[in-house]
Design an enzyme around this catalytic site. Structure first.
Site, PDB file in Angstrom:
ATOM      1  N   GLU A   1      -4.125  17.896 -10.264  1.00  0.00           N
ATOM      2  CA  GLU A   1      -4.482  18.223 -11.449  1.00  0.00           C
ATOM      3  C   GLU A   1      -5.880  18.812 -11.621  1.00  0.00           C
ATOM      4  OE1 GLU A   1      -2.166  16.694 -14.952  1.00  0.00           O
ATOM      5  OE2 GLU A   1      -4.455  16.331 -15.728  1.00  0.00           O
TER       6      GLU A   1
ATOM      7  N   HIS B   1      -0.614  12.516 -27.184  1.00  0.00           N
ATOM      8  CA  HIS B   1      -0.976  10.907 -26.587  1.00  0.00           C
ATOM      9  C   HIS B   1      -1.628  10.164 -27.699  1.00  0.00           C
ATOM     10  CE1 HIS B   1      -0.537  12.117 -21.924  1.00  0.00           C
ATOM     11  NE2 HIS B   1       0.488  12.099 -22.456  1.00  0.00           N
TER      12      HIS B   1
ATOM     13  N   ARG C   1       0.663  -1.289   0.093  1.00  0.00           N
ATOM     14  CA  ARG C   1      -0.029   0.015  -0.133  1.00  0.00           C
ATOM     15  C   ARG C   1       0.783   1.294  -0.015  1.00  0.00           C
ATOM     16  NH1 ARG C   1      -3.912  -2.650   3.824  1.00  0.00           N
ATOM     17  NH2 ARG C   1      -5.298  -3.513   2.640  1.00  0.00           N
TER      18      ARG C   1
ATOM     19  N   LYS D   1       7.702  23.714 -12.505  1.00  0.00           N
ATOM     20  CA  LYS D   1       6.807  22.575 -12.029  1.00  0.00           C
ATOM     21  C   LYS D   1       6.467  22.614 -10.640  1.00  0.00           C
ATOM     22  CE  LYS D   1       5.552  17.977 -12.977  1.00  0.00           C
ATOM     23  NZ  LYS D   1       5.585  16.582 -13.956  1.00  0.00           N
TER      24      LYS D   1
ATOM     25  N   HIS E   1      -0.324  17.594 -25.193  1.00  0.00           N
ATOM     26  CA  HIS E   1      -0.451  15.895 -24.754  1.00  0.00           C
ATOM     27  C   HIS E   1      -1.478  15.404 -25.285  1.00  0.00           C
ATOM     28  CE1 HIS E   1       3.223  16.980 -22.407  1.00  0.00           C
ATOM     29  NE2 HIS E   1       3.334  15.940 -21.703  1.00  0.00           N
TER      30      HIS E   1
ATOM     31  N   HIS F   1       7.715   9.775 -26.636  1.00  0.00           N
ATOM     32  CA  HIS F   1       6.943  10.829 -26.117  1.00  0.00           C
ATOM     33  C   HIS F   1       7.329  12.255 -26.507  1.00  0.00           C
ATOM     34  CE1 HIS F   1       4.404  12.282 -23.021  1.00  0.00           C
ATOM     35  NE2 HIS F   1       5.081  12.973 -22.500  1.00  0.00           N
TER      36      HIS F   1
ATOM     37  N   ASN G   1      -0.198  19.814 -19.675  1.00  0.00           N
ATOM     38  CA  ASN G   1      -0.621  18.848 -20.603  1.00  0.00           C
ATOM     39  C   ASN G   1      -0.493  19.565 -21.966  1.00  0.00           C
ATOM     40  OD1 ASN G   1      -0.998  16.198 -19.294  1.00  0.00           O
ATOM     41  ND2 ASN G   1      -2.351  17.258 -18.250  1.00  0.00           N
TER      42      ASN G   1
ATOM     43  N   ARG H   1      -2.322  22.519 -12.952  1.00  0.00           N
ATOM     44  CA  ARG H   1      -1.528  21.481 -13.519  1.00  0.00           C
ATOM     45  C   ARG H   1      -2.008  20.878 -14.831  1.00  0.00           C
ATOM     46  NH1 ARG H   1       1.046  16.417 -10.085  1.00  0.00           N
ATOM     47  NH2 ARG H   1       2.621  15.824 -11.738  1.00  0.00           N
TER      48      ARG H   1
ATOM     49  N   GLU I   1       9.833  18.843 -23.901  1.00  0.00           N
ATOM     50  CA  GLU I   1       9.216  19.143 -22.608  1.00  0.00           C
ATOM     51  C   GLU I   1       9.990  20.464 -22.116  1.00  0.00           C
ATOM     52  OE1 GLU I   1       6.484  17.547 -21.435  1.00  0.00           O
ATOM     53  OE2 GLU I   1       6.758  15.602 -21.654  1.00  0.00           O
TER      54      GLU I   1
ATOM     55  N   LYS J   1       3.269  11.934 -10.546  1.00  0.00           N
ATOM     56  CA  LYS J   1       2.469  11.270 -11.367  1.00  0.00           C
ATOM     57  C   LYS J   1       3.036   9.831 -11.717  1.00  0.00           C
ATOM     58  CE  LYS J   1      -0.287  14.592 -13.954  1.00  0.00           C
ATOM     59  NZ  LYS J   1      -0.650  15.118 -15.444  1.00  0.00           N
TER      60      LYS J   1
HETATM   61  P1  NAD Z   1      12.735   6.483 -21.350  1.00  0.00           P
HETATM   62  O1  NAD Z   1      12.667   6.570 -20.064  1.00  0.00           O
HETATM   63  O2  NAD Z   1      12.129   5.516 -22.285  1.00  0.00           O
HETATM   64  O3  NAD Z   1      14.260   6.699 -21.640  1.00  0.00           O
HETATM   65  C1  NAD Z   1      14.731   6.965 -23.038  1.00  0.00           C
HETATM   66  C2  NAD Z   1      15.833   6.000 -23.631  1.00  0.00           C
HETATM   67  O4  NAD Z   1      17.023   6.448 -22.847  1.00  0.00           O
HETATM   68  C3  NAD Z   1      15.653   4.554 -23.090  1.00  0.00           C
HETATM   69  O5  NAD Z   1      15.985   3.724 -23.970  1.00  0.00           O
HETATM   70  C4  NAD Z   1      16.475   4.561 -21.647  1.00  0.00           C
HETATM   71  O6  NAD Z   1      17.329   3.430 -21.540  1.00  0.00           O
HETATM   72  C5  NAD Z   1      17.696   5.423 -22.172  1.00  0.00           C
HETATM   73  N1  NAD Z   1      18.288   6.163 -21.333  1.00  0.00           N
HETATM   74  C6  NAD Z   1      18.103   6.716 -19.966  1.00  0.00           C
HETATM   75  N2  NAD Z   1      18.818   7.519 -19.413  1.00  0.00           N
HETATM   76  C7  NAD Z   1      19.981   7.426 -20.092  1.00  0.00           C
HETATM   77  C8  NAD Z   1      21.253   7.841 -20.089  1.00  0.00           C
HETATM   78  N3  NAD Z   1      21.636   8.632 -19.153  1.00  0.00           N
HETATM   79  N4  NAD Z   1      22.311   7.798 -21.181  1.00  0.00           N
HETATM   80  C9  NAD Z   1      21.967   6.851 -22.360  1.00  0.00           C
HETATM   81  N5  NAD Z   1      20.828   6.375 -22.385  1.00  0.00           N
HETATM   82  C10 NAD Z   1      20.018   6.590 -21.509  1.00  0.00           C
HETATM   83  O7  NAD Z   1      12.015   7.824 -21.965  1.00  0.00           O
HETATM   84  P2  NAD Z   1      11.864   9.218 -21.278  1.00  0.00           P
HETATM   85  O8  NAD Z   1      11.790  10.352 -22.435  1.00  0.00           O
HETATM   86  O9  NAD Z   1      12.832   9.680 -20.436  1.00  0.00           O
HETATM   87  O10 NAD Z   1      10.460   9.112 -20.649  1.00  0.00           O
HETATM   88  C11 NAD Z   1       9.198   8.967 -21.515  1.00  0.00           C
HETATM   89  C12 NAD Z   1       8.227   8.490 -20.542  1.00  0.00           C
HETATM   90  O11 NAD Z   1       7.938   9.510 -19.419  1.00  0.00           O
HETATM   91  C13 NAD Z   1       6.781   8.531 -21.146  1.00  0.00           C
HETATM   92  O12 NAD Z   1       6.215   7.413 -21.018  1.00  0.00           O
HETATM   93  C14 NAD Z   1       5.842   9.465 -20.583  1.00  0.00           C
HETATM   94  O13 NAD Z   1       4.685   9.185 -20.450  1.00  0.00           O
HETATM   95  C15 NAD Z   1       6.570   9.703 -19.196  1.00  0.00           C
HETATM   96  N6  NAD Z   1       6.256  11.025 -18.715  1.00  0.00           N
HETATM   97  C16 NAD Z   1       5.770  11.078 -17.357  1.00  0.00           C
HETATM   98  C17 NAD Z   1       5.640  12.243 -16.601  1.00  0.00           C
HETATM   99  C18 NAD Z   1       5.126  12.305 -15.372  1.00  0.00           C
HETATM  100  O14 NAD Z   1       4.714  13.355 -14.716  1.00  0.00           O
HETATM  101  N7  NAD Z   1       5.045  11.367 -14.494  1.00  0.00           N
HETATM  102  C19 NAD Z   1       5.924  13.510 -17.373  1.00  0.00           C
HETATM  103  C20 NAD Z   1       6.407  13.328 -18.828  1.00  0.00           C
HETATM  104  C21 NAD Z   1       6.626  12.140 -19.509  1.00  0.00           C
HETATM  105  N1  GLY Z   2       3.903  16.111 -17.187  1.00  0.00           N
HETATM  106  C1  GLY Z   2       2.454  16.488 -16.588  1.00  0.00           C
HETATM  107  C2  GLY Z   2       2.300  16.412 -15.215  1.00  0.00           C
HETATM  108  O1  GLY Z   2       3.086  16.361 -14.345  1.00  0.00           O
HETATM  109  O2  GLY Z   2       1.289  16.963 -14.710  1.00  0.00           O
END
Ligand code: NAD
Ligand code: GLY
Length: 376
Positions: A243, A258, A127, A233, A254, A272, A251, A247, A191, A149
């Site tokens: 949100e 998405h 939990r 942020k 997005h 993304h 998006n 917040r 972003e 998130k």
């Molecule tokens: P990712 O986590 O897939 O990383 C991208 C690639 O880079 C992967 O292949 C990873 O192995 C590689 N990598 C990571 N760090 C590295 C480094 N230092 N050196 C070399 N390679 C490295 O992608 P991302 O762009 O970081 O994240 C995208 C995801 O984040 C999406 O799923 C999106 O929905 C999510 N997201 C979430 C939020 C949130 O608020 N929670 C906000 C924006 C995006």
């Molecule tokens: N990436 C959008 C949020 O965190 O609200």
């Protein structure tokens, strides 16, 4: 380089969940000393992916060992497909098999994919355990590691299964970005531009003058960009953690983005950040069509994104046999988490730095716009 410490100050009665975001160079090497004060016992589980484990796993392991912290690594495949129900349940089983207790710390060490899936596992196992984000992509440092998130994707849409679960600490080491492939740096940069486009025209000008240096990996510049985005942020999350209002501006781009990610099956065919870049261009173009934003602002935004090599139109998307017709895109947009009472709240803009939420988007008009914008 001096470390910068920012803070997400969640209002009472949640102040016990406020946390630090440390931004600097060489911080992975100090992770043990930074995490140790949070722990009930000197044991933690690091969730990471194969690339990050290969490139940075040893540095983190050494830093934890120096602080006398015992650790186990769980290494997942890289890529968006890891944000699935199957990988979440597998991850939670492994955490339980390792004897993770509620007061233990889970470390999400990687990009947004690892942060989202490990954060959700941390929210669910027993939990809710504490977790620490050590983001290693630009996208994760400027956005996903902050704000709590967590999510996996569902076949019906992006991030549809998740929870708000705030980390206890965020450690953003800009040195980790040196190993990031250019395509991933660019995706993260989308972003960064989002923060400027939604609320800070001055930051947009700052970026416009420095895009070349940022994209060449200039550490000082990247650190400054991360600080600016994280400060923006943190302030928004502190005012609207779950949100309900402001917040939603985060998006920007997005809802369109998405839908495009869903078309490409949440695969690495369309990252993304790339989807967000096209989504922001569409949001600005749609705002112009509606007479809400001046056309030169949309043109500047698209020119800036294109100047670094980000996609801004349907023509820039990779070829696909999947249906990306306006009808399909609008159907996917209806799965957006901002749907309420059958109405879609869409983030639009009155210009660069002036995003706002339209509470009840006319989806027939959006469909017509997408057809005109070239959605096949
Ligand atoms: P990712 O986590 O897939 O990383 C991208 C690639 O880079 C992967 O292949 C990873 O192995 C590689 N990598 C990571 N760090 C590295 C480094 N230092 N050196 C070399 N390679 C490295 O992608 P991302 O762009 O970081 O994240 C995208 C995801 O984040 C999406 O799923 C999106 O929905 C999510 N997201 C979430 C939020 C949130 O608020 N929670 C906000 C924006 C995006
Ligand atoms: N990436 C959008 C949020 O965190 O609200």
């Amino acid at each position: 380089m001096t470390d910068v410490s920012l803070r997400v100050d969640l209002p009472a009665p949640t102040t016990d969940r406020s946390y630090e975001i440390v931004v600097g160079a060489g911080l992975i090497g100090r992770a043990g000393e930074l995490i140790r004060p949070l722990q009930a016992r000197p044991f933690l589980v690091v969730v990471t992916d194969e690339n990050v484990a290969r490139l940075h796993g040893d540095s983190l392991g050494r830093a934890l060992a120096r602080a006398d912290i015992r650790y186990e690594f769980i290494v997942l495949p890289p890529g968006e497909a890891t944000k699935s129900a199957a990988s979440l349940t597998g991850l939670m089983s492994r955490m339980l098999a390792l004897g993770v207790e509620r007061t233990d710390v889970i470390v999400a060490f990687g990009g947004g994919v690892i942060g989202d899936v490990a954060g959700l596992a941390a929210a669910l196992v027993r939990r809710g355990c504490r977790f620490v984000q050590i983001p290693t992509t630009l996208l994760a440092q400027v956005d996903s590691s902050v704000g709590g998130k967590t999510a996996i994707n569902a076949p019906e849409g992006k991030n549809l299964i998740g929870a708000f679960h705030q980390p206890s600490l965020v450690i953003a080491d800009v040195e980790a970005l040196a190993t990031l492939p250019r395509r991933e740096l660019l995706a993260g940069y989308a972003e960064v531009v989002k923060y400027a486009a939604l609320g800070d025209a001055g930051f947009f000008d700052w970026l416009d003058e420095r895009a070349g240096k940022l994209m060449s990996g200039d550490r000082q510049m990247l650190a400054r960009a991360v600080e600016i985005c994280v400060a923006a942020k943190a302030a928004i999350v502190a005012r609207d953690e779950t949100e309900k209002s402001e917040r939603r501006l985060l998006n920007l781009g997005h809802t369109f983005g998405h839908a495009l990610e869903a078309v490409y099956g949440f695969s690495d065919a369309l990252l993304h950040g790339e989807a967000v870049a096209v989504g922001m261009a569409l949001a600005f173009d749609y705002s112009v069509r509606r007479g809400l934003a001046p056309e030169p602002d949309a043109a500047s935004l698209k020119a800036h994104l294109a100047s670094v090599g980000l996609p801004t139109s349907f023509g820039d998307l990779p070829p696909t046999n999947a249906d990306r017709s306006p009808e399909r895109l609008v159907a996917l947009m209806r799965q957006d988490k901002k749907m309420a009472g059958g109405k879609l709240a869409l983030v639009l803009a009155a210009g660069i730095g002036k995003a706002f939420v339209e509470p009840d988007a006319d989806l027939d008009d959006v469909r017509a716009f997408l057809a005109q914008a070239g959605a096949p």
